[in-house]
Design an enzyme around this catalytic site. Structure first.
Site, short mmCIF file in Angstrom:
data_model
loop_
_atom_site.label_atom_id
_atom_site.label_comp_id
_atom_site.label_asym_id
_atom_site.label_seq_id
_atom_site.Cartn_x
_atom_site.Cartn_y
_atom_site.Cartn_z
N GLY A 1 0.81 -1.22 0.00
CA GLY A 1 0.00 0.00 0.00
C GLY A 1 0.84 1.27 0.00
N ASN B 1 -1.41 -0.26 -4.91
CA ASN B 1 -2.54 -0.26 -3.97
C ASN B 1 -2.53 1.12 -3.32
OD1 ASN B 1 -3.11 -0.82 -0.82
ND2 ASN B 1 -4.32 -2.28 -2.00
N CYS C 1 -8.44 -0.61 4.55
CA CYS C 1 -7.37 -0.92 5.50
C CYS C 1 -7.86 -0.70 6.92
CB CYS C 1 -6.14 -0.05 5.25
SG CYS C 1 -4.84 -0.42 6.44
N THR D 1 -8.48 -7.59 5.13
CA THR D 1 -8.48 -8.35 6.38
C THR D 1 -9.72 -8.06 7.23
OG1 THR D 1 -7.12 -6.59 7.31
CG2 THR D 1 -5.98 -8.56 6.54
N GLY E 1 -8.25 -14.10 0.25
CA GLY E 1 -8.55 -14.46 1.63
C GLY E 1 -8.20 -15.90 1.95
N GLY E 2 -7.04 -16.09 2.55
CA GLY E 2 -6.68 -17.40 3.05
C GLY E 2 -6.37 -18.44 1.99
#
Ligand SMILES: Cc1cc2nc3c(=O)[nH]c(=O)nc-3n(C[C@H](O)[C@H](O)[C@H](O)COP(=O)(O)OP(=O)(O)OC[C@H]3O[C@@H](n4cnc5c(N)ncnc54)[C@H](O)[C@@H]3O)c2cc1C
Ligand SMILES: Cc1cc2nc3c(=O)[nH]c(=O)nc-3n(C[C@H](O)[C@H](O)[C@H](O)COP(=O)(O)O)c2cc1C
Ligand code: FES
Lengths: 256, 306
Positions: free
Chosen positions: B46, B99, B130, B193, B243-244
């Site tokens: 970022g 980003n 964020c 997140t 995600g994961g």
């Protein structure tokens, strides 16, 4: 120095005390001549369900003739506990070598290596390197008690070893930083690794006496390769990554 | 040969596997491990207009099947990026995306305006999600009005491909995806997140200096997958799943749910080559299943014939 990910074979898992063990890992026919004292490895722990990220450990020793590296590990949680159960011929996925290294002093200078607990780990490899450059350093090693006191035979080969234990069961009683050697001897260089409060005391001792001092930090890490910025330490140059710009820092760069 | 390329409008990605912002540095951290140009794209950590020191240490803690971080967008700012990083990342033979982050709408506009001029950056990911900054960040991505404003204003100055990165920390992520589409975004990426926390019972203090942080890793995957599925049904622009994702099978779940591409995040910390392994795995899977184009499996679970 090219970082690599490799499956290394466990040659030996030596239990030292109830908390400490040494893993000797074979790098087979790979060239490991570029590994330097102070550098660390990131180990993937497979046999622990609760261990998600890799675990960082200092390079404790490198045997260039057998092409092995060893890690001195203290059991503190599930990851290290799982590693303590490794058997000969098991494989371990390792990213190495990582981080910077201790600097080599000017010829003829007096050197002290000060390590507390598992912080003694990188000092063996460093000590051997210093010996190969003709230095004979003193070593000051501190532990909680004699139970945790490790076989120091290997360290005895490097230089004179002074011990401190918190309960006085071996060596001088008290913290390593209270040891009388720090008052009676004059050093030009101090290299240290251990718990942060100890390192801060060592740093103060060296700053007061204008002694060159490098410490190896053990900040919490996620990646170990400079990608996540989780491991930062606040320095006079701003936040620096312990994993790439450290783990070895000159105390003058730290805001201690 | 299986075709695994994908497009956002006329911007082509040679593989549908990108690396997630903040988990892949500037790419060079991985040069020793593999040729980063193999990837469909890399999304750099970022960036903000001005340099940021980020949050105080400790910034991360491991949690069951994942980790919390509160890095807080540490970066050296746009000017440093233009001078020192841009020339280096331009050499990669893949799409390099930025980003972008701001504390104010004006920050976002200024960043987007200047990045629009960087020839080798074909797209930006607008981070309005964020969770680790006091000002801006997730605040923009959890309120539909501010989200709309920032997307609209950035769209007005940014002429290349605009991806909006969505926050999972909302009641209905579909609302935000629809707003992004309405305001002219070319794609959406999700999830950032999930806001979480952990407490050290030994010291009786939170593990993170910021108390709360962003949860990532396998722990978030089922939630991320559900949101990707919901969003993919609701919008017609490409959806990038995050995600994961640790392996090929995880990535496939996202494609089957409706993602056109995926981003690999935390997995790269444990296996720096996770993203390449997933590319290889996707090709192998599609070959074995007899598909010739990855598009055939995108949103497969929604197809009427199953
Ligand atoms: C560069 C570096 C070099 C290291 N070298 C060695 C070494 O040579 N030998 C060795 O035994 N250990 C070393 N460590 C520490 C080692 O990485 C941790 O002890 C290990 O990760 C703990 O894993 P675990 O799963 O057993 O414990 P966990 O379950 O993760 O943690 C158990 C307890 O230990 C604490 N802890 C975990 N990691 C650290 C850390 N990095 N610093 C302080 N406390 C921590 C946790 O907060 C928790 O209270 C090093 C760390 C770093 C960053
Ligand atoms: C250490 C760390 C730093 C991150 N930094 C950013 C960031 O700067 N910008 C952003 O949009 N997302 C950031 N993220 C979120 C990831 O890009 C990704 O959305 C999230 O981690 C979920 O994916 P994963 O579970 O695969 O990691 C960061 C995540 C981590 C773990
Ligand atoms: S541990 Fe990821 S940057 Fe140091």
């Amino acid at each position: 120095m090219v970082k690599r990910i490799e499956n290394l074979v466990v040659v030996e898992n030596k239990s030292l005390t109830k908390d400490y063990f040494i893993l000797v890992l074979s790098c087979a026919n790979k060239d490991i001549s570029d590994i330097k004292p102070g550098q660390f490895v990131q180990v993937k722990v497979d046999k622990s369900h609760s261990t998600f990220l890799r675990r960082p450990f200092s390079v404790h020793d490198v045997d260039f003739s057998k092409n092995t590296i060893s890690l001195l590990i203290k059991i503190v949680g599930n990851g290290t506990l799982a590693l303590s159960g490794l058997k000969k011929n098991d494989t371990l996925n390792v990213i190495y070598p990582l981080g910077n290294s201790f600097s080599i002093p000017q010829p003829g200078k007096r050197i002290l290596l000060a390590g507390g607990g598992c912080g003694i780990a990188p000092l063996l490899f460093l000590g051997k390197k210093l010996r190969s450059h003709g230095f004979i350093p003193d070593l000051l090693l501190g532990f909680k008690d004699v139970e945790q006191g490790l076989e120091i035979d290997e360290y005895n080969k490097i230089g004179r070893v002074y011990l401190a234990t918190e309960d006085g069961s071996v060596g001088q009683k008290g913290y390593l930083t209270d040891h009388s050697i720090l008052k009676s001897e004059k050093y030009d260089y101090v290299y240290s690794c251990g718990p942060e409060p100890m390192l801060k005391n060592i740093a103060r001792y060296c700053k007061d006496r204008k002694i060159f001092c490098e410490v190896s930090l053990e900040n919490l890490m996620a990646c170990g390769i400079g990608a996540c910025l989780c491991c930062v330490v606040d320095t006079v140059k701003g936040n620096l990554c312990t994993c790439t710009e450290g783990p070895v820092f000159n105390i003058n760069d730290l805001k201690w | 040969m299986v075709n695994i390329g994908f497009n956002i409008g006329d911007l082509h990605f040679k593989t549908p596997v990108l690396t997630a912002s903040g988990t892949f540095g500037y790419g060079s951290e991985f040069d020793d491990f593999f040729d980063v140009s193999i990837l469909g794209g890399i999304i750099l950590k970022g960036i903000t207009l001005e340099p940021r020191e980020g949050n105080p240490y400790p910034r991360m803690v491991e949690t069951p099947s994942g980790m919390l971080n509160s890095v807080g967008l540490q970066n050296k700012g746009l000017e440093y990026f233009e001078k020192d990083i841009y020339p280096q990342v331009s050499a990669y033979n893949t799409n390099v995306l930025l980003n972008i982050n701001g504390s104010t709408v004006d920050d976002y506009i200024a960043l987007a305006y200047r990045i629009n001029k960087l020839e080798k950056i074909p797209a930006v990911e607008l981070n309005i999600s964020c969770p680790n900054v006091k000002m801006g960040g997730m605040a923009f991505g959890t309120n539909t009005e501010t989200a709309r404003t920032v997307i609209k204003k950035v769209r007005a100055v940014y002429k290349k491909k605009l991806i909006v990165k969505l926050s999972p920390n909302v009641t209905d992520i579909v609302d935000f995806a629809c707003i992004a589409q309405e305001e002219g975004a070319d794609a959406v990426s999700l999830i950032n997140t999930i806001l979480g926390m952990a407490i050290d019972t030994k010291s009786m203090k939170p593990f993170l200096s910021t108390i709360t942080g962003g949860l990532s890793g396998p722990a978030v995957k089922p939630a991320a997958l559900r949101m990707v599925w919901q969003v993919a049904k609701a919008v017609s622009i490409p959806v990038i799943g995050i995600g994961g994702i640790m392996n090929t099978s995880d990535a496939l779940e996202f494609f089957l749910a409706g993602a056109s591409a995926v981003q690999i995040g935390t997995a790269s910390f444990i296996d720096p080559k996770a993203s390449v392994r997933i590319i290889e795995g996707l090709e192998q899977y599609l070959g074995e299943k007899g598909f010739s184009n990855i598009k055939e499996i995108v949103g497969y679970i929604n197809k009427p014939n199953i």
